[in-house]
Design an enzyme around this catalytic site. Structure first.
Site, mmCIF file in Angstrom:
data_model
loop_
_atom_site.group_PDB
_atom_site.id
_atom_site.type_symbol
_atom_site.label_atom_id
_atom_site.label_comp_id
_atom_site.label_asym_id
_atom_site.label_seq_id
_atom_site.Cartn_x
_atom_site.Cartn_y
_atom_site.Cartn_z
ATOM 1 N N CYS A 2 0.869 -1.174 0.000
ATOM 2 C CA CYS A 2 0.000 0.000 0.000
ATOM 3 C C CYS A 2 0.902 1.219 0.000
ATOM 4 C CB CYS A 2 -0.908 0.007 1.231
ATOM 5 S SG CYS A 2 -1.996 1.459 1.300
ATOM 6 N N GLU A 114 -3.215 1.136 -6.975
ATOM 7 C CA GLU A 114 -2.118 0.265 -7.364
ATOM 8 C C GLU A 114 -1.881 0.439 -8.853
ATOM 9 O OE1 GLU A 114 0.813 -1.005 -6.610
ATOM 10 O OE2 GLU A 114 -0.235 -1.858 -4.878
#
Length: 271
Positions: A2, A114
């Site tokens: 993350c 992402e």
């Protein structure tokens, strides 16, 4: 992993959602659609109130800095390297094992970003046509629109260069726990693109479903095996992923337009 996420919910909404007992309006943060490492973020945690006679744990909404600084660190320079803690090893790593047992938190988010390298871009990279290929960003969020409650840890660090009464003498920092990305089908998949989260990246933030919030935040739960049981990933099919504009790749860009879904990826993907 993350490395960037969105957190636009108002503190008033979070206090009700997480049954917050203590929140200081002076710690209000503006909505942030491009949260990057070292930024201040909201965290839900339980601990006794400072200077209170009653030492029972109180659920609080606090403002922390993303990028954990271990209590034993000589300086905070490595904070940006400790934004994530792996669920598989968090209980044994020196920087994380103490907060894992005593200082757990929830980091509320709308979802996380992402990036995926496109097929044509990767071919150019292999041929030496580009040193840094463009990547297509995806936004991953709960399919039904609920909060993405990321499992986190927090820690205190004392800046010995400052006097005790200095407002910045103590740092409170945090890290997001990550786990292996789901290989099962997405709850809502894009028209073209990834069919599962593992198609996007091999890691993902560990999302805590609501039935685990109380146990995760409970500071009295200190048995390593019991806490590790809480790291089990949630059921598959709860998430959706969709392509967003490459503007999110620049940390200076911020606004709700970053979450707008594209009809098709801007950069050709691998799928």
């Amino acid at each position: 992993m993350c490395g960037r996420y969105a957190a636009s919910r108002r503190p008033e909404d979070l206090t009700g959602l997480f049954q917050i007992e203590k929140w200081e309006p002076t710690e209000t943060l503006a909505p942030d659609w491009n949260v990057a490492p070292t930024k201040e973020v909201y965290a839900v945690l339980e601990r006794p109130l400072k200077d209170a006679d009653d030492r029972r744990p109180v659920r609080q909404l606090r403002k922390l800095r993303w990028g954990l600084v271990p209590s034993f660190a000589k300086n905070p320079e490595g904070a940006a390297r400790l934004i994530n803690a792996r669920a598989e090893t968090v209980h044994e790593k020196p920087s994380f094992r103490r907060p894992f047992l005593a200082r757990r938190c929830i980091l509320p988010a709308d979802g996380y970003y992402e990036w995926v390298t496109g097929t044509e871009e990767r071919e150019l990279e292999v041929k030496g046509g580009k040193k840094r290929p463009r990547k297509q960003p995806y936004f991953v969020t709960p399919a039904e629109g609920s909060v993405f409650a990321m499992a986190g840890l927090y820690e205190f660090w004392r800046d010995r260069t400052l006097p005790d009464d200095h407002p910045q003498s103590w740092w409170v920092t945090c890290s997001v726990i990550t786990t292996e990305a789901e290989t099962g089908p997405l709850g809502v998949a894009p028209a073209e693109g990834p069919r599962s989260l593992s198609d996007i990246h091999p890691r993902m933030p560990l999302m805590l479903t609501e039935d685990r919030w109380d146990a995760w935040l409970d500071p009295a739960r200190t048995d390593p095996d019991e806490v590790r049981e809480l790291l089990t990933p949630p059921p598959t099919g709860l998430m959706r992923a969709y392509p967003v504009g490459t503007a999110v790749s620049n940390v200076r860009n911020n606004g709700p337009e970053l979450l707008e879904e594209l009809d098709a990826p801007e950069v050709g993907t691998l799928f």
